[in-house]
Write a protein that holds these residues in place. Structure first.
Motif, PDB file in Angstrom:
ATOM      1  N   THR A 141       0.836  -1.203   0.000  1.00  0.00           N
ATOM      2  CA  THR A 141       0.000   0.000   0.000  1.00  0.00           C
ATOM      3  C   THR A 141       0.865   1.245   0.000  1.00  0.00           C
ATOM      4  O   THR A 141       0.594   2.219  -0.722  1.00  0.00           O
ATOM      5  N   LEU A 142       1.921   1.232   0.805  1.00  0.00           N
ATOM      6  CA  LEU A 142       2.805   2.395   0.869  1.00  0.00           C
ATOM      7  C   LEU A 142       3.513   2.617  -0.466  1.00  0.00           C
ATOM      8  O   LEU A 142       3.672   3.763  -0.907  1.00  0.00           O
ATOM      9  N   ALA A 143       3.906   1.537  -1.123  1.00  0.00           N
ATOM     10  CA  ALA A 143       4.553   1.668  -2.434  1.00  0.00           C
ATOM     11  C   ALA A 143       3.584   2.248  -3.465  1.00  0.00           C
ATOM     12  O   ALA A 143       3.969   3.083  -4.306  1.00  0.00           O
ATOM     13  N   TRP A 144       2.327   1.827  -3.397  1.00  0.00           N
ATOM     14  CA  TRP A 144       1.307   2.367  -4.316  1.00  0.00           C
ATOM     15  C   TRP A 144       1.125   3.863  -4.089  1.00  0.00           C
ATOM     16  O   TRP A 144       1.098   4.651  -5.032  1.00  0.00           O
ATOM     17  N   THR A 163       4.423  -5.244  13.478  1.00  0.00           N
ATOM     18  CA  THR A 163       3.982  -4.876  12.127  1.00  0.00           C
ATOM     19  C   THR A 163       4.622  -3.570  11.688  1.00  0.00           C
ATOM     20  O   THR A 163       5.006  -3.405  10.520  1.00  0.00           O
ATOM     21  N   LEU A 164       4.756  -2.630  12.625  1.00  0.00           N
ATOM     22  CA  LEU A 164       5.405  -1.354  12.305  1.00  0.00           C
ATOM     23  C   LEU A 164       6.852  -1.574  11.887  1.00  0.00           C
ATOM     24  O   LEU A 164       7.335  -0.966  10.922  1.00  0.00           O
ATOM     25  N   ALA A 165       7.561  -2.443  12.604  1.00  0.00           N
ATOM     26  CA  ALA A 165       8.951  -2.729  12.250  1.00  0.00           C
ATOM     27  C   ALA A 165       9.048  -3.314  10.840  1.00  0.00           C
ATOM     28  O   ALA A 165       9.935  -2.939  10.051  1.00  0.00           O
ATOM     29  N   ALA A 166       8.123  -4.220  10.489  1.00  0.00           N
ATOM     30  CA  ALA A 166       8.127  -4.825   9.160  1.00  0.00           C
ATOM     31  C   ALA A 166       7.843  -3.791   8.080  1.00  0.00           C
ATOM     32  O   ALA A 166       8.466  -3.794   7.011  1.00  0.00           O
ATOM     33  N   LEU A 167       6.883  -2.893   8.346  1.00  0.00           N
ATOM     34  CA  LEU A 167       6.549  -1.858   7.372  1.00  0.00           C
ATOM     35  C   LEU A 167       7.729  -0.917   7.168  1.00  0.00           C
ATOM     36  O   LEU A 167       8.083  -0.573   6.023  1.00  0.00           O
ATOM     37  N   ALA A 169      10.848  -1.507   7.571  1.00  0.00           N
ATOM     38  CA  ALA A 169      11.953  -2.188   6.902  1.00  0.00           C
ATOM     39  C   ALA A 169      11.699  -2.364   5.412  1.00  0.00           C
ATOM     40  O   ALA A 169      12.642  -2.362   4.614  1.00  0.00           O
ATOM     41  N   ALA A 170      10.427  -2.495   5.014  1.00  0.00           N
ATOM     42  CA  ALA A 170      10.096  -2.792   3.619  1.00  0.00           C
ATOM     43  C   ALA A 170       9.619  -1.578   2.832  1.00  0.00           C
ATOM     44  O   ALA A 170       9.275  -1.704   1.662  1.00  0.00           O
ATOM     45  N   ARG A 171       9.620  -0.410   3.438  1.00  0.00           N
ATOM     46  CA  ARG A 171       9.100   0.778   2.749  1.00  0.00           C
ATOM     47  C   ARG A 171       9.972   1.150   1.559  1.00  0.00           C
ATOM     48  O   ARG A 171      11.173   0.838   1.522  1.00  0.00           O
ATOM     49  N   PRO A 172       9.413   1.857   0.573  1.00  0.00           N
ATOM     50  CA  PRO A 172      10.214   2.318  -0.561  1.00  0.00           C
ATOM     51  C   PRO A 172      11.265   3.322  -0.094  1.00  0.00           C
ATOM     52  O   PRO A 172      11.075   4.023   0.909  1.00  0.00           O
ATOM     53  N   GLY A 173      12.356   3.404  -0.809  1.00  0.00           N
ATOM     54  CA  GLY A 173      13.421   4.332  -0.448  1.00  0.00           C
ATOM     55  C   GLY A 173      12.942   5.771  -0.448  1.00  0.00           C
ATOM     56  O   GLY A 173      12.189   6.196  -1.330  1.00  0.00           O
ATOM     57  N   GLY A 174      13.366   6.532   0.554  1.00  0.00           N
ATOM     58  CA  GLY A 174      13.038   7.948   0.634  1.00  0.00           C
ATOM     59  C   GLY A 174      11.693   8.259   1.235  1.00  0.00           C
ATOM     60  O   GLY A 174      11.327   9.437   1.363  1.00  0.00           O
ATOM     61  N   VAL A 175      10.909   7.261   1.605  1.00  0.00           N
ATOM     62  CA  VAL A 175       9.578   7.488   2.175  1.00  0.00           C
ATOM     63  C   VAL A 175       9.675   7.438   3.700  1.00  0.00           C
ATOM     64  O   VAL A 175      10.148   6.455   4.270  1.00  0.00           O
ATOM     65  N   GLY A 254      13.294   2.304  12.509  1.00  0.00           N
ATOM     66  CA  GLY A 254      13.316   3.132  11.315  1.00  0.00           C
ATOM     67  C   GLY A 254      12.203   4.157  11.265  1.00  0.00           C
ATOM     68  O   GLY A 254      11.992   4.800  10.236  1.00  0.00           O
ATOM     69  N   VAL A 255      11.470   4.329  12.380  1.00  0.00           N
ATOM     70  CA  VAL A 255      10.430   5.354  12.439  1.00  0.00           C
ATOM     71  C   VAL A 255      11.112   6.718  12.500  1.00  0.00           C
ATOM     72  O   VAL A 255      11.975   6.955  13.351  1.00  0.00           O
ATOM     73  N   ASP A 256      10.720   7.613  11.602  1.00  0.00           N
ATOM     74  CA  ASP A 256      11.384   8.909  11.486  1.00  0.00           C
ATOM     75  C   ASP A 256      10.793   9.964  12.409  1.00  0.00           C
ATOM     76  O   ASP A 256      11.512  10.843  12.895  1.00  0.00           O
ATOM     77  N   MET A 257       9.470   9.914  12.624  1.00  0.00           N
ATOM     78  CA  MET A 257       8.776  10.936  13.397  1.00  0.00           C
ATOM     79  C   MET A 257       7.849  10.291  14.407  1.00  0.00           C
ATOM     80  O   MET A 257       7.165   9.300  14.103  1.00  0.00           O
TER      81      MET A 257
END
Length: 313
Positions: A141-144, A163-167, A169-175, A254-257
């Protein structure tokens, strides 16, 4: 004369000097008098927040501040060094809601938090932040959304830590990934105004009763347990999410905010505590602060009932 590419290249930042997470002040979910709103954001300008979300996300009948006044606050906060994001309404159901959404999306001075797919379309491919009500639960969904312009997302409040850790780790670069860290959790929206109904009023003649409840109207079960908070068309938790103790764990994922939701009391104190954790001045720990005497909760984080509080060493 130095090479242009070399002169303008960004400097590498040491992991030891970069903050492990940013602190975001979410949009104001309650209906406060204009002067109170102005005082709150004047104080926020001096607080250690990195990003501030502005705008009406719950009910466009709330008219203490118009779009022009929100932009004045935005400029004041930008002058104070904050990143400003304009948030769109969550439940878009009439021409007024559409007008509010378009005013936020069609300006080009600030990033936008899109809280429904109509706002995503209105952005026309320009960068935006996917709000928590777009329900980004997995990387596909995030990639879309990233393909439509999403530069970041705020994950749903009911997402557990694994689930947050998995998301992340797998998010698109720069997001970027932002997570709700403190405040009453926004759970659902309805075309019906629950605050008006409580006072036996119609939604379109509500007398703006939301202003009587600066932190929402708590509803209890038949047994007297605080269960929900009514905030106009929005239903929130009666308990207050407190994940300050998980701040560094989320940063490591990897949570930024980390988002702090504005309330009438305690908000900037929580911001100060998160800033102290970030600076290494204190160990991560629950804030111990809740609005209006609410009980703390962290059940969703541990994969349990959201209303629960689980203390862990």
């Amino acid at each position: 004369m130095p090479d242009t590419a070399t002169a303008t290249a960004p400097r590498a930042v040491s992991q030891h000097t970069a903050p492990p997470f940013g602190i975001a002040l979410g949009p104001l979910l309650y209906y406060w008098p204009r002067e109170r709103v102005l005082q709150f954001y004047a104080a926020a300008a001096d607080a250690p927040v990195d990003r501030v979300y502005l705008g009406e996300t719950v009910c466009t009948r709330r008219h203490e501040l118009r779009h022009a006044q929100w932009l004045e606050i935005a400029q004041m906060l930008r002058d104070a060094g904050k990143e400003v994001v304009l948030s769109t309404p969550v439940l878009v159901e009439n021409d007024t809601d559409i007008a509010w959404m378009r005013r936020a999306c069609e300006q080009h001075g600030y990033l936008v938090e899109a809280n429904d797919l109509g706002a995503v379309r209105c952005m026309g491919g320009r960068p935006f932040i996917a709000g928590p009500h777009l329900n980004v639960y997995h990387a596909d969904t995030l990639a879309w959304l990233a393909g439509l312009g999403a530069a970041g997302c705020v994950v749903p409040v009911e997402m557990d830590g694994r689930t947050l850790a998995a998301l992340a780790a797998a998010r698109p670069g720069g997001v970027g990934v932002e997570a709700f860290a403190w405040g009453r959790m926004p759970l659902a929206f309805s075309a019906r105004c629950f605050t008006a109904r409580h006072h036996r009023l119609r939604k379109d003649s509500c007398e703006f009763r939301c202003m009587d409840y600066p932190d929402g109207l708590v509803a209890a079960t038949g047994e007297g347990q605080a269960f929900f908070t009514l905030n106009g068309v929005q239903t929130q938790s009666a308990t207050c999410l407190d994940l300050c103790g998980e701040a560094l764990a989320m940063a490591a994922m990897g949570v930024d905010m980390l988002r702090v939701s504005p309330h009438s009391t305690g908000t900037l104190e929580v911001v100060q505590q998160l800033a102290a954790i970030r600076a290494g001045e204190c160990a991560p720990a629950p804030s111990g602060i809740t609005p209006a005497g609410a009980q703390p909760c962290n059940g969703y984080w541990h994969g349990g009932a959201g209303i629960a509080w689980e203390a862990r060493a």
